[in-house]
Design a protein around this motif. Structure first.
Motif, mmCIF file in Angstrom:
data_model
loop_
_atom_site.group_PDB
_atom_site.id
_atom_site.type_symbol
_atom_site.label_atom_id
_atom_site.label_comp_id
_atom_site.label_asym_id
_atom_site.label_seq_id
_atom_site.Cartn_x
_atom_site.Cartn_y
_atom_site.Cartn_z
ATOM 1 N N GLN A 7 0.858 -1.192 0.000
ATOM 2 C CA GLN A 7 0.000 0.000 0.000
ATOM 3 C C GLN A 7 0.889 1.237 0.000
ATOM 4 O OE1 GLN A 7 -3.291 0.100 -0.248
ATOM 5 N NE2 GLN A 7 -3.444 2.306 -0.024
ATOM 6 N N ARG A 8 1.071 1.860 -1.167
ATOM 7 C CA ARG A 8 1.855 3.081 -1.312
ATOM 8 C C ARG A 8 1.209 3.977 -2.353
ATOM 9 N NH1 ARG A 8 8.015 2.501 -2.626
ATOM 10 N NH2 ARG A 8 6.969 2.194 -4.581
ATOM 11 N N PRO A 9 0.113 4.587 -2.040
ATOM 12 C CA PRO A 9 -0.540 5.425 -3.044
ATOM 13 C C PRO A 9 0.375 6.589 -3.417
ATOM 14 C CG PRO A 9 -1.903 5.201 -1.076
ATOM 15 C CD PRO A 9 -0.611 4.558 -0.797
ATOM 16 N N PRO A 10 0.439 7.044 -4.580
ATOM 17 C CA PRO A 10 -0.255 6.653 -5.812
ATOM 18 C C PRO A 10 0.532 5.599 -6.616
ATOM 19 C CG PRO A 10 0.939 8.673 -6.238
ATOM 20 C CD PRO A 10 1.200 8.290 -4.803
ATOM 21 N N TYR A 11 1.644 5.066 -6.055
ATOM 22 C CA TYR A 11 2.493 4.144 -6.818
ATOM 23 C C TYR A 11 1.956 2.714 -6.835
ATOM 24 C CZ TYR A 11 5.600 8.096 -6.239
ATOM 25 O OH TYR A 11 6.125 9.347 -6.236
ATOM 26 N N SER A 12 1.416 2.265 -5.735
ATOM 27 C CA SER A 12 0.888 0.906 -5.686
ATOM 28 C C SER A 12 -0.261 0.842 -4.694
ATOM 29 C CB SER A 12 1.980 -0.077 -5.286
ATOM 30 O OG SER A 12 2.482 0.228 -4.010
ATOM 31 N N VAL A 13 -1.122 -0.152 -4.926
ATOM 32 C CA VAL A 13 -2.298 -0.319 -4.076
ATOM 33 C C VAL A 13 -2.211 -1.696 -3.448
ATOM 34 C CG1 VAL A 13 -4.815 -0.383 -4.038
ATOM 35 C CG2 VAL A 13 -3.634 1.127 -5.633
ATOM 36 N N GLY A 14 -2.312 -1.777 -2.114
ATOM 37 C CA GLY A 14 -2.204 -3.051 -1.421
ATOM 38 C C GLY A 14 -3.500 -3.832 -1.453
ATOM 39 N N ILE A 15 -3.686 -4.674 -2.452
ATOM 40 C CA ILE A 15 -4.906 -5.469 -2.574
ATOM 41 C C ILE A 15 -4.684 -6.863 -2.005
ATOM 42 C CG2 ILE A 15 -6.481 -6.526 -4.234
ATOM 43 C CD1 ILE A 15 -6.099 -4.026 -5.948
ATOM 44 N N PHE A 16 -3.512 -7.448 -2.295
ATOM 45 C CA PHE A 16 -3.227 -8.811 -1.837
ATOM 46 C C PHE A 16 -2.449 -8.788 -0.527
ATOM 47 C CE2 PHE A 16 -3.234 -9.344 -6.563
ATOM 48 C CZ PHE A 16 -4.361 -10.122 -6.645
ATOM 49 N N SER A 17 -2.758 -9.738 0.352
ATOM 50 C CA SER A 17 -1.972 -9.917 1.585
ATOM 51 C C SER A 17 -0.807 -10.857 1.264
ATOM 52 C CB SER A 17 -2.863 -10.518 2.673
ATOM 53 O OG SER A 17 -3.238 -11.830 2.303
ATOM 54 N N LYS A 18 0.013 -11.138 2.278
ATOM 55 C CA LYS A 18 1.163 -12.022 2.072
ATOM 56 C C LYS A 18 0.694 -13.427 1.681
ATOM 57 C CE LYS A 18 5.367 -13.637 4.223
ATOM 58 N NZ LYS A 18 6.175 -13.760 5.392
ATOM 59 N N ASN A 19 -0.335 -13.940 2.350
ATOM 60 C CA ASN A 19 -0.865 -15.271 2.024
ATOM 61 C C ASN A 19 -1.450 -15.299 0.608
ATOM 62 O OD1 ASN A 19 -0.144 -16.271 4.506
ATOM 63 N ND2 ASN A 19 -2.147 -15.922 5.433
ATOM 64 N N ASP A 20 -2.158 -14.235 0.246
ATOM 65 C CA ASP A 20 -2.715 -14.156 -1.107
ATOM 66 C C ASP A 20 -1.590 -14.142 -2.153
ATOM 67 O OD1 ASP A 20 -5.288 -14.059 -0.109
ATOM 68 O OD2 ASP A 20 -5.320 -11.845 -0.090
ATOM 69 N N MET A 21 -0.524 -13.426 -1.852
ATOM 70 C CA MET A 21 0.613 -13.341 -2.761
ATOM 71 C C MET A 21 1.221 -14.728 -2.991
ATOM 72 S SD MET A 21 4.031 -10.994 -2.577
ATOM 73 C CE MET A 21 4.979 -12.021 -1.484
ATOM 74 N N VAL A 22 1.368 -15.524 -1.923
ATOM 75 C CA VAL A 22 1.903 -16.884 -2.042
ATOM 76 C C VAL A 22 0.973 -17.745 -2.901
ATOM 77 C CG1 VAL A 22 2.447 -18.981 -0.750
ATOM 78 C CG2 VAL A 22 3.234 -16.774 0.097
ATOM 79 N N LEU A 23 -0.328 -17.641 -2.678
ATOM 80 C CA LEU A 23 -1.298 -18.428 -3.442
ATOM 81 C C LEU A 23 -1.309 -18.027 -4.929
ATOM 82 C CD1 LEU A 23 -4.291 -18.571 -0.926
ATOM 83 C CD2 LEU A 23 -2.754 -20.434 -1.563
ATOM 84 N N VAL A 24 -1.259 -16.733 -5.201
ATOM 85 C CA VAL A 24 -1.242 -16.265 -6.592
ATOM 86 C C VAL A 24 0.043 -16.718 -7.287
ATOM 87 C CG1 VAL A 24 -1.109 -14.199 -8.042
ATOM 88 C CG2 VAL A 24 -2.787 -14.323 -6.214
ATOM 89 N N THR A 25 1.164 -16.642 -6.581
ATOM 90 C CA THR A 25 2.443 -17.070 -7.148
ATOM 91 C C THR A 25 2.418 -18.560 -7.462
ATOM 92 O OG1 THR A 25 3.564 -15.338 -5.883
ATOM 93 C CG2 THR A 25 4.938 -17.080 -6.778
ATOM 94 N N GLN A 26 1.917 -19.371 -6.527
ATOM 95 C CA GLN A 26 1.835 -20.815 -6.767
ATOM 96 C C GLN A 26 0.938 -21.126 -7.957
ATOM 97 O OE1 GLN A 26 0.550 -22.612 -3.120
ATOM 98 N NE2 GLN A 26 2.631 -22.743 -2.284
ATOM 99 N N PHE A 27 -0.195 -20.444 -8.027
ATOM 100 C CA PHE A 27 -1.115 -20.672 -9.146
ATOM 101 C C PHE A 27 -0.444 -20.317 -10.476
ATOM 102 C CE2 PHE A 27 -4.228 -19.342 -12.245
ATOM 103 C CZ PHE A 27 -5.105 -20.417 -12.247
ATOM 104 N N ALA A 28 0.242 -19.166 -10.502
ATOM 105 C CA ALA A 28 0.896 -18.730 -11.739
ATOM 106 C C ALA A 28 1.983 -19.719 -12.148
ATOM 107 C CB ALA A 28 1.480 -17.338 -11.559
ATOM 108 N N LEU A 29 2.768 -20.205 -11.171
ATOM 109 C CA LEU A 29 3.816 -21.179 -11.493
ATOM 110 C C LEU A 29 3.233 -22.488 -12.009
ATOM 111 C CD1 LEU A 29 6.411 -20.722 -8.613
ATOM 112 C CD2 LEU A 29 6.767 -20.338 -11.045
ATOM 113 N N GLU A 30 2.197 -22.986 -11.358
ATOM 114 C CA GLU A 30 1.650 -24.295 -11.708
ATOM 115 C C GLU A 30 0.810 -24.273 -12.976
ATOM 116 O OE1 GLU A 30 -0.445 -25.701 -8.284
ATOM 117 O OE2 GLU A 30 1.377 -25.801 -7.066
#
Length: 189
Positions: free
Chosen positions: A42-65
């Motif tokens: 979360q660093r407006p206006p550069y980035s918006v914190g939508i995903f948490s750390k757990n969400d980030m791990v899940l999204v990364t695993q999904f993208a890899l697999e």
């Protein structure tokens, strides 16, 4: 709903960049990491914190697999211009002659050999006349002093004479060697 929408947009953007710029897998992965990271902090206006750390791990695993595991397939399916590498090689294959001489015209055998030798000796053509001398080079268009022109012409004549003598000597040695081989073969008969 916000996370799902962001996830789909993230994957769509990664796929779009990969197909448009024809990025290799490693650069696409780095691009995916950078986009995902910008949506985790979360660093407006550069980035918006939508995903948490757990969400980030899940999204990364999904993208890899599911995406990066079949990266070549996605690249081939979605890329409009396919890069094909073609190399041309010249083929220097020696082809046989289109018509072979008949075997009768080859080496004669037994009785026919004596008759053919007699005919050949009787029909032996005279030696060909010596070749005409090469034409003198035309230096009339060049504006050279007469002494330079004369020395160039003399050098050319001497070189042509030397090459001619060398070739005649080579041919005479070769013909003498061939005549010796013919004589040896005739003695064997």
């Amino acid at each position: 709903a916000e996370k799902t929408s962001t996830f789909f947009s993230l994957m769509k953007q990664v796929n779009y960049e990969m197909t448009e710029t024809f990025m290799p897998a490693q650069r696409t992965w780095k691009y995916f990491e950078a986009l995902l990271l910008s949506h985790c902090v979360q660093r407006p206006p550069y980035s918006v914190g939508i995903f948490s750390k757990n969400d980030m791990v899940l999204v990364t695993q999904f993208a890899l697999e599911h995406y990066f595991r079949c990266f070549q397939l996605f690249r081939y399916a979605f890329t409009m211009r396919h890069m094909k590498e073609i190399t041309l090689r010249n083929s220097w294959i020696e082809l046989p002659p289109s018509v072979f001489p008949s075997l009768v015209d080859g080496v004669p055998c037994d009785d026919a050999a004596a008759e053919t030798d007699a005919k050949d000796e009787a029909e032996t053509p005279p030696a060909p006349p010596p070749p005409p001398p090469p034409p003198e080079p035309d230096f009339s268009e060049l504006e050279l002093p007469p002494n330079v022109l004369q020395s160039v012409q003399e050098a050319l004549r001497s070189q042509v004479t030397a090459v001619r003598n060398e070739l005649e000597e080579h041919y005479s040695k070769r013909s003498a060697g061939l005549e010796e081989q013919i004589a040896r073969l005739e003695k064997k008969k």
